[in-house]
Design a protein around this motif. Sequence first.
Motif, PDB file in Angstrom:
ATOM      1  N   ALA A 212     -40.991  -9.899   7.063  1.00 55.58           N
ATOM      2  CA  ALA A 212     -42.410  -9.695   6.734  1.00 55.58           C
ATOM      3  C   ALA A 212     -42.550  -9.715   5.216  1.00 55.58           C
ATOM      4  CB  ALA A 212     -42.896  -8.340   7.262  1.00 55.58           C
ATOM      5  N   ALA A 213     -43.792  -9.843   4.742  1.00 48.78           N
ATOM      6  CA  ALA A 213     -44.023  -9.843   3.285  1.00 48.78           C
ATOM      7  C   ALA A 213     -43.448  -8.557   2.674  1.00 48.78           C
ATOM      8  CB  ALA A 213     -45.522  -9.952   3.005  1.00 48.78           C
ATOM      9  N   GLU A 214     -43.642  -7.440   3.366  1.00 51.52           N
ATOM     10  CA  GLU A 214     -43.163  -6.144   2.830  1.00 51.52           C
ATOM     11  C   GLU A 214     -41.640  -6.136   2.721  1.00 51.52           C
ATOM     12  OE1 GLU A 214     -45.101  -6.208   5.860  1.00 51.52           O
ATOM     13  OE2 GLU A 214     -46.776  -6.424   4.459  1.00 51.52           O
ATOM     14  N   GLY A 215     -40.984  -6.939   3.563  1.00 51.90           N
ATOM     15  CA  GLY A 215     -39.523  -7.001   3.558  1.00 51.90           C
ATOM     16  C   GLY A 215     -38.968  -7.548   2.250  1.00 51.90           C
ATOM     17  N   PHE A 216     -39.805  -8.268   1.496  1.00 53.88           N
ATOM     18  CA  PHE A 216     -39.330  -8.827   0.227  1.00 53.88           C
ATOM     19  C   PHE A 216     -39.078  -7.752  -0.825  1.00 53.88           C
ATOM     20  CE2 PHE A 216     -39.887 -13.126   1.644  1.00 53.88           C
ATOM     21  CZ  PHE A 216     -39.055 -13.860   0.813  1.00 53.88           C
ATOM     22  N   ALA A 217     -39.550  -6.518  -0.552  1.00 59.03           N
ATOM     23  CA  ALA A 217     -39.329  -5.443  -1.528  1.00 59.03           C
ATOM     24  C   ALA A 217     -37.843  -5.253  -1.806  1.00 59.03           C
ATOM     25  CB  ALA A 217     -39.954  -4.146  -1.023  1.00 59.03           C
ATOM     26  N   VAL A 218     -36.999  -5.355  -0.758  1.00 62.15           N
ATOM     27  CA  VAL A 218     -35.554  -5.141  -0.989  1.00 62.15           C
ATOM     28  C   VAL A 218     -34.966  -6.299  -1.796  1.00 62.15           C
ATOM     29  CG1 VAL A 218     -35.039  -3.608   0.964  1.00 62.15           C
ATOM     30  CG2 VAL A 218     -34.939  -6.092   1.300  1.00 62.15           C
TER      31      VAL A 218
END
Length: 318
Positions: A212-218
């Motif tokens: 997900a887009a939020e997964g790019f945080a890592v």
Amino acid sequence: MAEILVLVDHADGAVRKPALELLTLARRIGEPSAVVLGAGEAAASLAAKAAEYGAATVYVADGPEFDEQLVVPKVDALTQIAKDKGVAAVLVTSSGEGKEVAARVALRLGSGLITDAVELEAGANGPVATQSVFAASYQVKSAVSHGVPVITVKPNSAAPETAPAAGAVENVSVAFTGNAARVVSRTPRVSTGRPELTESAIVVSGGRGVGAAEGFAVVEKLADSLGAAVGASRAAVDAGWYPHSNQVGQTGKQVSPQLYVAAGISGAIQHRAGMQTSKTIVAVNKDAEAPIFDLVDYGVVGDLFEVLPQLTDEIGAR
Ligand code: FAD
């Protein structure tokens, strides 16, 4: 010694790193000279930087044409200097603009063109360039057999090394040919504070495995701990998780960093086409059979949401 003309890319009054790499490579095939175009008051400091990296002469040309038009004024200047000075080769950075400038200069000089070189060496009849072709499955060595070789070189092909030289500045008055196309406005990209993807020495990319887009945080956290740029596979871009400007691959950007980290990316041929010339490749993928593991130097079989934060913490602790 053969004079090798290097077009110095610059932005915000500073020389861009790929230009320093070109000057370093130019020393392997002759004596570098530099061309600084449209730099205004920054020209003197850019010339000094070029001299620090081995430019014996720095040709400087200025004028509103460089701002008002796209590539043609640069083509006018580079062609004129190459002809007047009888140079042995012209080197330009392999960016979108650089390749257009190089192609036009080669056409005007009636010379051969080599694009996307990753290495240069001196040959019996002029420079020999190494290119990586067919999605980096083969390395090809080529030389221009007619005219003044014009060669574009991919960023990160050499580590910039200083070699102080005279850097004698020669102001050049360019006979501009004019162009119907004019720049109407320029909109600077909103800066993320991260290095430019195609020039960065380290790239950390995320793929569909990020979820997900939020997964790019890592992915971004690891990139920031390394001072790296962030890339993405087309699957992640098509899903709307990351901007297209960050896509790496055949229909995205070509990168060739010192270190490429692929997280949650399977290693499709179209993705490899954009990153396979990276010097060291690391993959994190939970599928031990993923094709990306065929080309990596280091592979971690595991969940990226566990591995990447551990890596980020470890780097932060050093
Ligand atoms: P997938 O192939 O779906 O791989 C996802 C990977 O993530 C899998 O290997 C999976 O095991 C792993 N994974 C899942 N969850 C986790 C987890 N939690 N932790 C660790 N690993 C996990 N692709 C590009 O990238 N760039 C291009 O420029 C490009 N151009 C193309 C041009 C054309 C004409 C075509 C036809 C295709 C192009 N593609 C391009 C698409 C390409 O074929 C692939 O579909 C794409 O690269 C797949 O992206 P991916 O590896 O992120 O996704």
